[in-house]
Design an enzyme around this catalytic site. Structure first.
Site, PDB file in Angstrom:
ATOM      1  CD  GLU A   1      -1.763  -2.358   1.579  1.00 41.34           C
ATOM      2  OE1 GLU A   1      -0.586  -2.603   1.925  1.00 41.34           O
ATOM      3  OE2 GLU A   1      -2.669  -3.218   1.629  1.00 41.34           O
TER       4      GLU A   1
ATOM      5  CG  PHE B   1     -10.461  -9.140  11.107  1.00 45.64           C
ATOM      6  CD1 PHE B   1      -9.233  -9.531  11.621  1.00 45.64           C
ATOM      7  CD2 PHE B   1     -10.662  -9.211   9.736  1.00 45.64           C
ATOM      8  CE1 PHE B   1      -8.221  -9.990  10.784  1.00 45.64           C
ATOM      9  CE2 PHE B   1      -9.661  -9.668   8.891  1.00 45.64           C
ATOM     10  CZ  PHE B   1      -8.434 -10.059   9.419  1.00 45.64           C
TER      11      PHE B   1
ATOM     12  CE  LYS C   1     -17.412  -6.033   2.738  1.00 47.88           C
ATOM     13  NZ  LYS C   1     -16.735  -7.310   3.000  1.00 47.88           N
TER      14      LYS C   1
ATOM     15  CG  MET D   1      22.595  11.875   3.814  1.00 49.17           C
ATOM     16  SD  MET D   1      23.834  12.993   3.136  1.00 49.17           S
ATOM     17  CE  MET D   1      22.996  13.571   1.664  1.00 49.17           C
TER      18      MET D   1
HETATM   19  C1  LIG Z   1      12.368   5.502   5.634  1.00 46.90           C
HETATM   20  C2  LIG Z   1      13.648   6.140   6.019  1.00 46.90           C
HETATM   21  N1  LIG Z   1      14.429   5.572   6.974  1.00 46.90           N
HETATM   22  C3  LIG Z   1      15.614   6.145   7.316  1.00 46.90           C
HETATM   23  C4  LIG Z   1      16.021   7.317   6.723  1.00 46.90           C
HETATM   24  C5  LIG Z   1      17.347   7.943   7.124  1.00 46.90           C
HETATM   25  N2  LIG Z   1      18.276   7.975   5.991  1.00 46.90           N
HETATM   26  C6  LIG Z   1      18.443   9.058   5.212  1.00 46.90           C
HETATM   27  S1  LIG Z   1      19.506   8.827   3.968  1.00 46.90           S
HETATM   28  C7  LIG Z   1      19.801   7.235   4.441  1.00 46.90           C
HETATM   29  C8  LIG Z   1      20.767   6.373   3.681  1.00 46.90           C
HETATM   30  C9  LIG Z   1      20.247   5.979   2.361  1.00 46.90           C
HETATM   31  O1  LIG Z   1      21.120   5.013   1.819  1.00 46.90           O
HETATM   32  P1  LIG Z   1      21.114   4.691   0.268  1.00 46.90           P
HETATM   33  O2  LIG Z   1      19.732   4.499  -0.193  1.00 46.90           O
HETATM   34  O3  LIG Z   1      22.090   3.596  -0.002  1.00 46.90           O
HETATM   35  O4  LIG Z   1      21.603   6.056  -0.367  1.00 46.90           O
HETATM   36  P2  LIG Z   1      23.058   6.742  -0.357  1.00 46.90           P
HETATM   37  O5  LIG Z   1      23.017   7.815   0.702  1.00 46.90           O
HETATM   38  O6  LIG Z   1      24.062   5.677  -0.060  1.00 46.90           O
HETATM   39  O7  LIG Z   1      23.193   7.326  -1.725  1.00 46.90           O
HETATM   40  C10 LIG Z   1      19.068   6.932   5.586  1.00 46.90           C
HETATM   41  C11 LIG Z   1      19.124   5.650   6.305  1.00 46.90           C
HETATM   42  C12 LIG Z   1      15.159   7.873   5.759  1.00 46.90           C
HETATM   43  N3  LIG Z   1      15.450   9.030   5.155  1.00 46.90           N
HETATM   44  N4  LIG Z   1      14.004   7.258   5.412  1.00 46.90           N
END
Ligand SMILES: Cc1ncc(C[n+]2csc(CCOP(=O)(O)OP(=O)(O)O)c2C)c(N)n1
Ligand SMILES: [Mg+2]
Lengths: 564, 162
Positions: A50, A112, A162, A474
């Protein structure tokens, strides 16, 4: 005409000219799905989660400017949708999400799959409804579409029990609607507009601070015109990328935490800030007491609560940016001589020459920035680029040559990992003639990976490009800069799927890329193919996104180079 | 950009006219809770002869917060009007239950001073009622302590702009 509640939903969507609905069925919304089965007015895309249905509707809305529509069932179906609602709300995306609910007779009994859906969605949507009687449904659906797309756009959630979906009542769909309690202001105050023009004429270092409102309002042409006739330089927020067009010499680039040096310096040294539909996000302003310290501030926004929320505004104008600029530009033409700002433009140009947006390319390793530039060179205008969240998102914002609004689809306010792929599915449904690319990370892509099945089944050839750095990059970057390189739970290199086989097992095409030549080859094949693709690019692991304004830092104090 | 906002806490009475429909109260209380705004008191009742309700909210915050509260209230779809004029008649009611074994010397004069009456009485208590502005209600509730009240109930403010 008498219809039951489910038929009313279908009929309302037909009248709203809805072409695609994304969704996932379940007990409480089965009556509605039974009517979906019987109709041919819109296509229903079955996503595999979803959350993805909502993001797909969101991507559809961002690419097309129309209202995105999604269906989910009660209980877990609805709770899965909440992230999508919050994501659309904070980025002001028009959407109508319809959820099933347990029958009215059972509400409040912990039945439910019962959950207080409107109680949960309330802070995540522009407005919501729990429908208690089918006779109210036509009005509610009309209002839902109207509220979603008018004023400051946003998602509207309609929760339908529903028994209401089976209840028969008269279907009287209002052609037009006026609501006593909801009347957005579209036209700017003309006296205030005159004052603003005078303020601009009296300024020496004005800057256009262009935000997502310029996209929502469809004001891109007028913003460009503004810059052109006045000679005033502009910066774009993440949400406004594409509004000015990247070949525009007056564009100083993106502003904020990962903005360009020249853009951030322009904001810091301006004596007049002309804010066109931004919301002064903390990722843009940095430390507030130092933000645009020398500037008077003009703020045009359709949402009065956005004005003065974060910073004091000297010249507020409530109105639709398009209308306000149409009124303002003729006055501006008479009053302003673009030559006046020549030395200001020269200064900013010099800033850009001192610290241009750049990276050092490498023969051996593929730099992530190179991949984005390369996609830009190869596909340019032909592609609409969605992203996930992380370093790859910021590099895309920095290095892709966006030429028009709605070409960049990204989760700005909420920063939702997992947004990119389903959004790119929605984008492709909205703009089938464009190439829909999702630039993702090795972390983010796994957050809605099941959508490979949706894309395969519904023949939606999205190209996922994974900038695989083996890190939650990041977060890793923050750990490098601010946590003494203690890489807590961010190294993904020890356990990764085989992305090629993964794509193939869902019926798609997978490519592993280690060299630039391989990348060119893979991109070419992916563009030619008519199935969903996954290009897993092995990029330099420790590349950082620069410049960077640390959270709460000042815009004029950017980290330009990391000296580990 | 200069920051001219003073950080002083200001008390404000807001009168909010909303459509009388399910869930509006939760929209408003949720708005205050979610954005960290204060509610000192809140009363709701239908506006006679309309399908609107009036909420009277007593809140406090600095100028910027108060401005945001008003704008955010406006932004809610069912909100028809937010009245924040400084010119209000503001009244609050309080009920106080006092045991009968107390010496009621001076009670009458006190009730008179605060527009009060005896609202009810039982075998071993009386209930007095006063209506006045919030500050004076507070004073009254302090003063009445000398009769060792068993229970005190305040209504929250209602207000009408003038
Ligand atoms: C749902 C969610 N969980 C955690 C975060 C925190 N967060 C921001 S950037 C990131 C890393 C993302 O890693 P990746 O997709 O490999 O991208 P990269 O930065 O390596 O290009 C995280 C964990 C977020 N933004 N969204
Ligand atoms: Mg990564």
């Amino acid at each position: 005409m008498d219809l039951n509640g489910s038929q009313m939903v279908i009929e309302a969507l037909r009248r709203e000219n809805v072409k695609v609905v994304f969704g996932y069925p379940g007990g409480a919304i089965m009556n509605v799905y039974d009517e979906v089965y019987k109709q041919n007015d819109f296509e229903h895309i079955l996503t595999r989660h979803e959350q993805a249905a909502i993001h797909a509707a969101d991507g559809y809305a961002r690419a097309s400017g129309d209202v995105g529509v999604a269906f989910v069932t009660s209980g877990p179906g609805f709770t899965n949708a909440v992230t999508g609602l919050a994501n659309a709300y904070i980025d002001s995306i028009p959407m109508v999400v319809i959820s099933g609910q347990v029958p009215i007779t059972m509400i409040g009994t912990d039945a439910f799959q019962e959950i207080d859906a409107v109680g949960i969605s309330r802070p995540c949507v522009k407005h919501n409804y729990l429908v208690k009687d089918a006779k109210d449904l036509p009005r509610i659906l009309k209002e839902a579409f109207y509220i979603a797309k008018s004023g400051r756009p946003g998602p509207v959630h309609v929760d339908i029990p529903k028994d209401v979906t089976a209840q028969v009542a008269k279907f009287d769909y209002p052609e037009k609607i006026t609501m006593r309690t909801y009347k957005p202001t579209y036209k700017g105050n003309s006296r205030q507009i005159k004052k603003v023009v005078d303020a601009i004429a009296n300024s020496n270092r004005p800057i256009l601070y262009v935000g997502g409102g310029a996209v929502n309002s469809g004001a891109s042409e007028l913003v460009r015109e503004f810059a052109k006739i006045s000679g005033i330089p502009a910066v774009e927020t993440l949400m406004a990328r594409g509004v000015m067009g990247d070949d525009n010499p007056l564009l100083m680039g993106m502003v904020g935490m990962h903005g360009c040096y020249s853009a951030n310096m322009a904001m810091s040294e301006a004596d007049l800030m002309i804010a066109l539909g931004p919301r002064f996000d903390d990722r843009v302003t940095g430390k507030l007491s130092e933000f645009a310290k020398h500037a008077k501030v003009i703020h045009v926004d359709i949402d009065p609560s956005s004005i003065g929320k974060i910073v004091d505004i000297d010249y507020p104008i409530v109105g639709d940016l398009k209308n306000v600029l149409s009124d303002m530009l003729p006055l501006l033409k008479d009053k302003i001589d673009s030559k006046k700002y020549q030395s200001w433009r020269d200064l900013l140009k010099r800033y850009d020459e001192i610290h241009p947006l750049e990276y050092s390319d490498d023969k051996g390793n593929i730099k992530p920035q190179w991949v984005i530039q390369r996609v830009g060179e190869t596909l340019g205008e032909k592609a609409i680029i969605s992203t996930d969240v992380g370093q790859h998102q910021m590099w895309t914002a920095q290095f892709y040559p966006f030429s028009r609004p709605r070409q960049f689809v990204t989760s700005g306010g909420l920063g939702t990992m997992g947004f990119g792929f389903p959004a790119a599915i929605g984008v492709k449904k909205a703009k089938p003639e464009k190439i829909s690319i999702n630039i993702s990370g090795d972390g983010s892509i796994l957050m809605n990976i099941q959508e490979l099945m949706t894309a395969y089944e519904s023949k939606i050839p999205v190209i996922n490009i994974i900038l695989n750095n083996g890190y939650l990059g990041m977060v890793r970057q923050w750990q490098t800069f601010f946590y003494d390189k203690r890489y807590a739970s961010t190294d993904l290199s020890g356990a990764q799927p085989d992305f090629v086989k993964l794509a193939e097992s869902f019926g798609g095409l997978g490519f592993r890329v280690e060299t630039k030549e391989e990348f060119d080859e893979a991109l070419k094949k992916a563009v030619q193919s008519d199935v969903v693709c996954m290009i897993d690019v092995n990029v330099d692991r420790l590349e950082d996104v620069l410049p960077m304004v640390p959270a709460g830092g000042t815009l004029y104090n950017m980290i330009l180079e990391y000296k580990g | 950009m200069k920051n001219t906002i003073k950080n002083e806490e200001i008390r404000r009475v807001l009168s909010v006219i909303v459509t009388n429909e399910d869930g509006v109260l939760s929209r408003i209380s949720g708005l205050f809770a979610g954005r960290g705004y204060n509610i000192d008191s809140l009363t709701v009742a239908p506006v006679p002869d309309t399908d609107f309700s009036r909420l009277t909210i007593v809140t406090c915050g600095n100028e910027r917060v108060l401005e945001q509260i008003v704008k955010q209230l406006h932004k809610l779809i069912p909100t028809y009007k937010v009245i924040e004029s400084a010119e209000f008649v503001e009244k609050e009611m309080a009920l106080v239950k006092i045991p009968l074994n107390e010496d009621f010397n001076g009670l009458d004069a006190m009730l008179k001073a605060y527009n009060g009456t005896i609202a009810n009485s039982g075998e071993n208590f009386i209930v007095v009622m006063v209506a006045d502005n919030a500050k004076r209600i507070e004073n009254f509730l302090k003063a009445i302590k000398k009769y060792n009240p068993i229970e005190m109930v305040r209504s929250g403010s209602v207000a009408m702009d003038i």
